[in-house]
Design a protein around this motif. Structure first.
Motif, PDB file in Angstrom:
ATOM      1  N   PHE A  29      -6.171 -31.468  43.392  1.00 59.44           N
ATOM      2  CA  PHE A  29      -5.965 -31.557  44.839  1.00 59.44           C
ATOM      3  C   PHE A  29      -6.203 -32.968  45.355  1.00 59.44           C
ATOM      4  O   PHE A  29      -5.629 -33.372  46.364  1.00 59.44           O
ATOM      5  N   ILE A  30      -7.035 -33.720  44.686  1.00 57.65           N
ATOM      6  CA  ILE A  30      -7.292 -35.111  45.082  1.00 57.65           C
ATOM      7  C   ILE A  30      -6.279 -36.046  44.452  1.00 57.65           C
ATOM      8  O   ILE A  30      -5.739 -36.939  45.111  1.00 57.65           O
ATOM      9  N   THR A  31      -5.976 -35.865  43.185  1.00 60.91           N
ATOM     10  CA  THR A  31      -5.134 -36.789  42.433  1.00 60.91           C
ATOM     11  C   THR A  31      -3.677 -36.760  42.865  1.00 60.91           C
ATOM     12  O   THR A  31      -3.066 -37.812  43.063  1.00 60.91           O
ATOM     13  N   VAL A  32      -3.089 -35.605  43.021  1.00 59.21           N
ATOM     14  CA  VAL A  32      -1.662 -35.501  43.352  1.00 59.21           C
ATOM     15  C   VAL A  32      -1.348 -36.189  44.682  1.00 59.21           C
ATOM     16  O   VAL A  32      -0.445 -37.021  44.754  1.00 59.21           O
ATOM     17  N   PRO A  33      -2.066 -35.895  45.774  1.00 59.41           N
ATOM     18  CA  PRO A  33      -1.767 -36.614  47.028  1.00 59.41           C
ATOM     19  C   PRO A  33      -2.004 -38.117  46.916  1.00 59.41           C
ATOM     20  O   PRO A  33      -1.248 -38.907  47.473  1.00 59.41           O
ATOM     21  N   LEU A  34      -3.032 -38.497  46.167  1.00 59.30           N
ATOM     22  CA  LEU A  34      -3.315 -39.925  45.994  1.00 59.30           C
ATOM     23  C   LEU A  34      -2.161 -40.632  45.280  1.00 59.30           C
ATOM     24  O   LEU A  34      -1.736 -41.714  45.683  1.00 59.30           O
TER      25      LEU A  34
ATOM     26  N   ILE B 164     -16.573 -23.180  36.165  1.00 57.53           N
ATOM     27  CA  ILE B 164     -16.922 -24.543  36.603  1.00 57.53           C
ATOM     28  C   ILE B 164     -15.820 -25.522  36.184  1.00 57.53           C
ATOM     29  O   ILE B 164     -15.378 -26.355  36.985  1.00 57.53           O
ATOM     30  N   ILE B 165     -15.353 -25.412  34.957  1.00 60.50           N
ATOM     31  CA  ILE B 165     -14.301 -26.305  34.468  1.00 60.50           C
ATOM     32  C   ILE B 165     -13.016 -26.109  35.258  1.00 60.50           C
ATOM     33  O   ILE B 165     -12.381 -27.068  35.699  1.00 60.50           O
ATOM     34  N   LEU B 166     -12.617 -24.860  35.459  1.00 57.63           N
ATOM     35  CA  LEU B 166     -11.392 -24.576  36.204  1.00 57.63           C
ATOM     36  C   LEU B 166     -11.481 -25.057  37.647  1.00 57.63           C
ATOM     37  O   LEU B 166     -10.525 -25.632  38.175  1.00 57.63           O
ATOM     38  N   SER B 167     -12.602 -24.848  38.285  1.00 59.84           N
ATOM     39  CA  SER B 167     -12.746 -25.308  39.674  1.00 59.84           C
ATOM     40  C   SER B 167     -12.763 -26.832  39.737  1.00 59.84           C
ATOM     41  O   SER B 167     -12.220 -27.422  40.678  1.00 59.84           O
ATOM     42  N   SER B 168     -13.347 -27.476  38.741  1.00 64.27           N
ATOM     43  CA  SER B 168     -13.334 -28.945  38.691  1.00 64.27           C
ATOM     44  C   SER B 168     -11.921 -29.483  38.508  1.00 64.27           C
ATOM     45  O   SER B 168     -11.518 -30.446  39.164  1.00 64.27           O
ATOM     46  N   LEU B 169     -11.154 -28.862  37.628  1.00 64.38           N
ATOM     47  CA  LEU B 169      -9.768 -29.283  37.419  1.00 64.38           C
ATOM     48  C   LEU B 169      -8.921 -29.068  38.662  1.00 64.38           C
ATOM     49  O   LEU B 169      -8.090 -29.905  39.023  1.00 64.38           O
ATOM     50  N   LEU B 170      -9.129 -27.960  39.316  1.00 61.79           N
ATOM     51  CA  LEU B 170      -8.384 -27.664  40.538  1.00 61.79           C
ATOM     52  C   LEU B 170      -8.723 -28.672  41.631  1.00 61.79           C
ATOM     53  O   LEU B 170      -7.837 -29.186  42.310  1.00 61.79           O
TER      54      LEU B 170
END
Length: 128
Positions: free
Chosen positions: A16-21, A6-12
């Motif tokens: 994916f949202i933060t870098v493009p933003l 759950i933690i790893l999928s949340s970080l991933l």
């Protein structure tokens, strides 16, 4: 083990949202800075400073501006420049390459320390 997944999928997902933003915001900022530069004719004029114990005289084109030392509320030294803030979002930027000698840089540092409250000054007092 389920909580690690759950933690790893949340970080991933967050990455994916933060870098493009971040990339989009950086691109927008670049466009805004370019438009501001193109719209402000004063920015394109040569700029010079005369710094004394009493004030900082800024000359740009035919315009003269005087900053008393009391007008400056925060001062920073960086590796390649000084930032002297006259408001929260407006600073006098003094690149170190514009100073003729290391002694001139030290004179500026001493004037800043003499005229500003120690809590407002974030500078090194070392000789280069």
């Amino acid at each position: 083990m389920a909580w690690i997944t759950i933690i790893l999928s949340s970080l991933l997902t967050a990455s994916f949202i933060t870098v493009p933003l971040i990339l989009i915001l950086k691109f927008i900022l670049r466009i805004r800075v370019r438009k501001e530069f193109q719209s402000d004719t004063q920015i394109r004029h040569d700029l010079s400073y005369l710094i004394s114990e009493q004030r900082i005289h800024q000359k740009r084109g035919s315009s003269n501006t005087y900053f008393e030392w009391g007008d400056i509320f925060k001062a920073y030294e960086h590796k390649k420049m000084f930032r002297l803030y006259v408001s929260r979002n407006k600073a006098i930027l003094l690149p170190k390459r514009f100073f003729n000698t290391n002694k001139a840089i030290e004179l500026l540092k001493n004037m800043v320390h003499k005229n500003l409250d120690d809590r407002s000054v974030i500078m090194k007092l070392v000789f280069h």
